[in-house]
Design a protein around this motif. Structure first.
Motif, PDB file in Angstrom:
ATOM      1  N   ALA A  30       0.807  -1.213   0.000  1.00 40.50           N
ATOM      2  CA  ALA A  30       0.000   0.000   0.000  1.00 40.50           C
ATOM      3  C   ALA A  30       0.839   1.261   0.000  1.00 40.50           C
ATOM      4  O   ALA A  30       0.382   2.318  -0.390  1.00 40.50           O
ATOM      5  CB  ALA A  30      -0.940   0.005   1.217  1.00 40.50           C
ATOM      6  N   SER A  31       2.100   1.147   0.451  1.00 42.93           N
ATOM      7  CA  SER A  31       2.930   2.336   0.504  1.00 42.93           C
ATOM      8  C   SER A  31       3.572   2.651  -0.846  1.00 42.93           C
ATOM      9  O   SER A  31       4.097   3.730  -1.049  1.00 42.93           O
ATOM     10  CB  SER A  31       4.015   2.176   1.564  1.00 42.93           C
ATOM     11  OG  SER A  31       4.864   1.086   1.248  1.00 42.93           O
ATOM     12  N   GLN A  40       3.976   3.568  -4.808  1.00 46.55           N
ATOM     13  CA  GLN A  40       3.280   4.584  -5.581  1.00 46.55           C
ATOM     14  C   GLN A  40       3.309   4.294  -7.071  1.00 46.55           C
ATOM     15  O   GLN A  40       2.829   5.099  -7.855  1.00 46.55           O
ATOM     16  CB  GLN A  40       3.889   5.966  -5.303  1.00 46.55           C
ATOM     17  CG  GLN A  40       3.736   6.397  -3.852  1.00 46.55           C
ATOM     18  CD  GLN A  40       4.315   7.773  -3.610  1.00 46.55           C
ATOM     19  OE1 GLN A  40       4.567   8.530  -4.528  1.00 46.55           O
ATOM     20  NE2 GLN A  40       4.536   8.099  -2.357  1.00 46.55           N
ATOM     21  N   GLY A  81       3.559   8.611  -7.643  1.00 45.06           N
ATOM     22  CA  GLY A  81       2.335   9.255  -7.196  1.00 45.06           C
ATOM     23  C   GLY A  81       1.694  10.156  -8.218  1.00 45.06           C
ATOM     24  O   GLY A  81       0.705  10.844  -7.920  1.00 45.06           O
ATOM     25  N   ASP A 121      -6.248  13.243   2.107  1.00 40.31           N
ATOM     26  CA  ASP A 121      -5.198  12.223   2.113  1.00 40.31           C
ATOM     27  C   ASP A 121      -4.398  12.225   3.403  1.00 40.31           C
ATOM     28  O   ASP A 121      -3.387  11.535   3.498  1.00 40.31           O
ATOM     29  CB  ASP A 121      -4.254  12.442   0.930  1.00 40.31           C
ATOM     30  CG  ASP A 121      -3.461  13.739   1.036  1.00 40.31           C
ATOM     31  OD1 ASP A 121      -3.920  14.658   1.769  1.00 40.31           O
ATOM     32  OD2 ASP A 121      -2.396  13.848   0.406  1.00 40.31           O
ATOM     33  N   TRP A 131      -7.644   5.645  -4.815  1.00 39.47           N
ATOM     34  CA  TRP A 131      -6.202   5.843  -4.741  1.00 39.47           C
ATOM     35  C   TRP A 131      -5.907   7.319  -4.527  1.00 39.47           C
ATOM     36  O   TRP A 131      -6.511   8.185  -5.185  1.00 39.47           O
ATOM     37  CB  TRP A 131      -5.516   5.393  -6.032  1.00 39.47           C
ATOM     38  CG  TRP A 131      -5.503   3.925  -6.281  1.00 39.47           C
ATOM     39  CD1 TRP A 131      -4.565   3.027  -5.888  1.00 39.47           C
ATOM     40  CD2 TRP A 131      -6.483   3.170  -7.023  1.00 39.47           C
ATOM     41  NE1 TRP A 131      -4.881   1.762  -6.325  1.00 39.47           N
ATOM     42  CE2 TRP A 131      -6.058   1.815  -7.031  1.00 39.47           C
ATOM     43  CE3 TRP A 131      -7.668   3.498  -7.675  1.00 39.47           C
ATOM     44  CZ2 TRP A 131      -6.774   0.811  -7.656  1.00 39.47           C
ATOM     45  CZ3 TRP A 131      -8.393   2.506  -8.297  1.00 39.47           C
ATOM     46  CH2 TRP A 131      -7.952   1.169  -8.283  1.00 39.47           C
ATOM     47  N   ASP A 156      -2.526   9.729  -4.633  1.00 40.75           N
ATOM     48  CA  ASP A 156      -1.115   9.670  -5.039  1.00 40.75           C
ATOM     49  C   ASP A 156      -0.719   8.257  -5.444  1.00 40.75           C
ATOM     50  O   ASP A 156       0.414   7.817  -5.221  1.00 40.75           O
ATOM     51  CB  ASP A 156      -0.196  10.161  -3.911  1.00 40.75           C
ATOM     52  CG  ASP A 156      -0.206  11.680  -3.774  1.00 40.75           C
ATOM     53  OD1 ASP A 156      -0.482  12.365  -4.770  1.00 40.75           O
ATOM     54  OD2 ASP A 156       0.060  12.171  -2.665  1.00 40.75           O
ATOM     55  N   ARG A 180      -1.642   5.530  -4.143  1.00 37.09           N
ATOM     56  CA  ARG A 180      -1.731   4.577  -3.037  1.00 37.09           C
ATOM     57  C   ARG A 180      -3.176   4.130  -2.860  1.00 37.09           C
ATOM     58  O   ARG A 180      -4.078   4.967  -2.805  1.00 37.09           O
ATOM     59  CB  ARG A 180      -1.247   5.197  -1.733  1.00 37.09           C
ATOM     60  CG  ARG A 180       0.191   5.666  -1.711  1.00 37.09           C
ATOM     61  CD  ARG A 180       0.543   6.172  -0.313  1.00 37.09           C
ATOM     62  NE  ARG A 180       1.861   6.773  -0.266  1.00 37.09           N
ATOM     63  CZ  ARG A 180       2.110   8.058  -0.460  1.00 37.09           C
ATOM     64  NH1 ARG A 180       1.110   8.881  -0.736  1.00 37.09           N
ATOM     65  NH2 ARG A 180       3.328   8.527  -0.385  1.00 37.09           N
TER      66      ARG A 180
END
Length: 437
Positions: A21-22, A24, A52, A166, A395, A397, A399
């Motif tokens: 999940a981290s 991009q 991102g 975000d 999502w 960026d 993510r």
């Protein structure tokens, strides 16, 4: 399978496809991409995200090494949507004053009235508010924080700005100023809407130095003068809540005379002045559900307001007349109703994406799926302007954000099957072993 089960199953599938999940870097394949930009709607298209940011939109794109890949299976993909003018992050419980920071109470004594345009609500924004994920799981990715006049004292509420939902504590773009006009604000101007123009003209005179800061009748502080000066001669946007056609006509004249760049919020009778608004390039944030004369300022209200304004060339977006902070998801319903009343579908989507982004000066950041834009996107189960469609994945960026909120957690908690009788006497909402009472 009901909509909640479908949503949960698809979200789980997408989560498995996007374990990191981290990360991009992302490739979304085979989507019906509503770019809300010059490319329009693309069938069976791909969107490539690195760092991102959207890098490419087209067919047959290759994923870079290590990128997450999601097969959209032909479903609609849009930019994250505009949540309207809200107090998301400025309030938690509307009825609990200690959790509400969107208005400055000045008192209603017009003899000692002070106007404080320098009041900036963004300083109170809480990105950890429970309202942020409540809106985000419904596809809302950004909102305009509004300053209102409900506490009395001034027809100028103060300043707000756009925030992305975000977790970032800082706004994007510049500040906007909020002004209330018409019968609803008459109590803040000696019970006459005519006095509103007198007050506004005096403010201009003070900013221009025609009334000195030490004059007995001065309305502005030194900081207020500096703030208002930024909104003259084509400076920052001024959001004016006004409905009656006669008041809108006066507003157009006043803004032209003083070089004030305005946008209209509400505008129930704006359609009557559609050519003039188009010529002045004034965007209008309408409530498409307003079709009854709620008061004498809205005698000409019609559900065709958005369609008539668009047909004349007016940029049209949307604003809720009710509690938008807790119900930002209803913005899609507003757009869908405007489409049902004659607004073209693409313009309905534009009213939730490109139009507000451009009007609020953040069009280079949000509002489109295009190279160079932040990769803030939503995959939908169906037509995003239909109320039976749901956001399957959001999502920010690039993510994949958790599709959970306080509301979904409460729903899941209280939909659990009844626990066994030996659960220590706990209510059925508590899992076995939970010692909370």
């Amino acid at each position: 399978m009901n909509r909640f089960a479908t949503r949960a199953l698809t979200a789980a599938m997408l989560s498995l496809l996007a374990l990191g999940a981290s990360a991009q870097d992302l490739l979304i394949r085979n989507a019906r991409v509503h770019t809300a930009g010059s490319q329009g709607t693309l069938e069976n298209a791909d969107v490539l995200v690195t760092g991102g940011v959207v890098r490419q939109v087209g067919a047959g794109l290759a994923a870079p090494a290590g990128a997450q890949t999601v097969d959209a299976q032909g479903r609609p993909l849009t930019p994250t949507l505009f949540g309207g003018i809200t107090g998301i992050g400025l309030e938690e419980v509307s009825g609990e004053r200690g959790t509400v920071d969107a208005a400055l109470g000045l008192g209603a004594d017009t003899k000692q009235m002070t106007v404080r345009p320098e009041f900036d609500v963004t300083l109170a924004y809480n990105p950890a508010s429970v309202l942020v994920p409540v809106a985000r799981v419904e596809g809302i990715g950004w909102t305009l924080l509004g300053a209102n006049t409900t506490s009395g004292g001034s027809i100028i509420g103060g300043q707000g700005a756009v925030v992305r939902l975000d977790g970032d504590p800082d706004p994007i773009g510049g500040r906007v100023l909020f002004v209330d006009l018409g019968s609803g604000a008459a109590g803040l101007s000696g019970n006459s809407r005519a006095a509103q123009w007198m007050i506004l003209d005096q403010l201009i005179d003070e900013v221009r130095g025609r009334i000195g800061p030490d004059a007995n009748a001065a309305l502005l502080t030194h900081a207020g003068r500096r703030t208002l000066a930024r909104y003259l001669d084509g400076g920052g946007r001024v959001m004016v809540d006004v409905h009656r056609a006669a008041d809108i006509r006066q507003l157009l004249r006043w803004s032209d005379r003083h070089g004030v760049r305005i946008a209209i919020v509400g505008g129930a009778e704006a359609w009557k002045l559609a050519p003039e608004l188009a010529a002045a390039k004034v965007p209008v944030f309408v409530d498409p559900l307003g079709n009854l004369p709620a008061n004498f300022d809205q005698v000409g209200a019609t559900m065709q307001n958005a369609a008539r304004l668009h047909a004349a060339g007016v940029p049209v977006s949307f604003a809720q007349s009710g509690d938008g902070s807790h119900n930002a998801r209803k913005m899609r319903q507003l757009a869908g109703n405007a489409v049902a009343a004659g607004l073209p579908w693409e313009q309905g989507l534009a009213g939730l994406t490109t139009v507000p982004a451009q009007a609020l000066g953040v069009g280079d950041t949000v509002g489109r799926i295009a190279p160079g834009q932040r990769a803030d996107m939503v995959l939908w189960s169906g037509d995003p302007l239909e109320v039976n469609a749901v956001a399957l994945q959001v999502w920010m960026d690039g993510r994949a954000v958790p599709m959970r909120s306080r509301q979904t957690e409460l729903r899941d908690r209280y939909l659990r099957p009844r626990v066994p009788a030996d659960n220590g006497g706990l209510p059925r909402a508590y899992p076995s072993g939970d010692t909370r009472r």
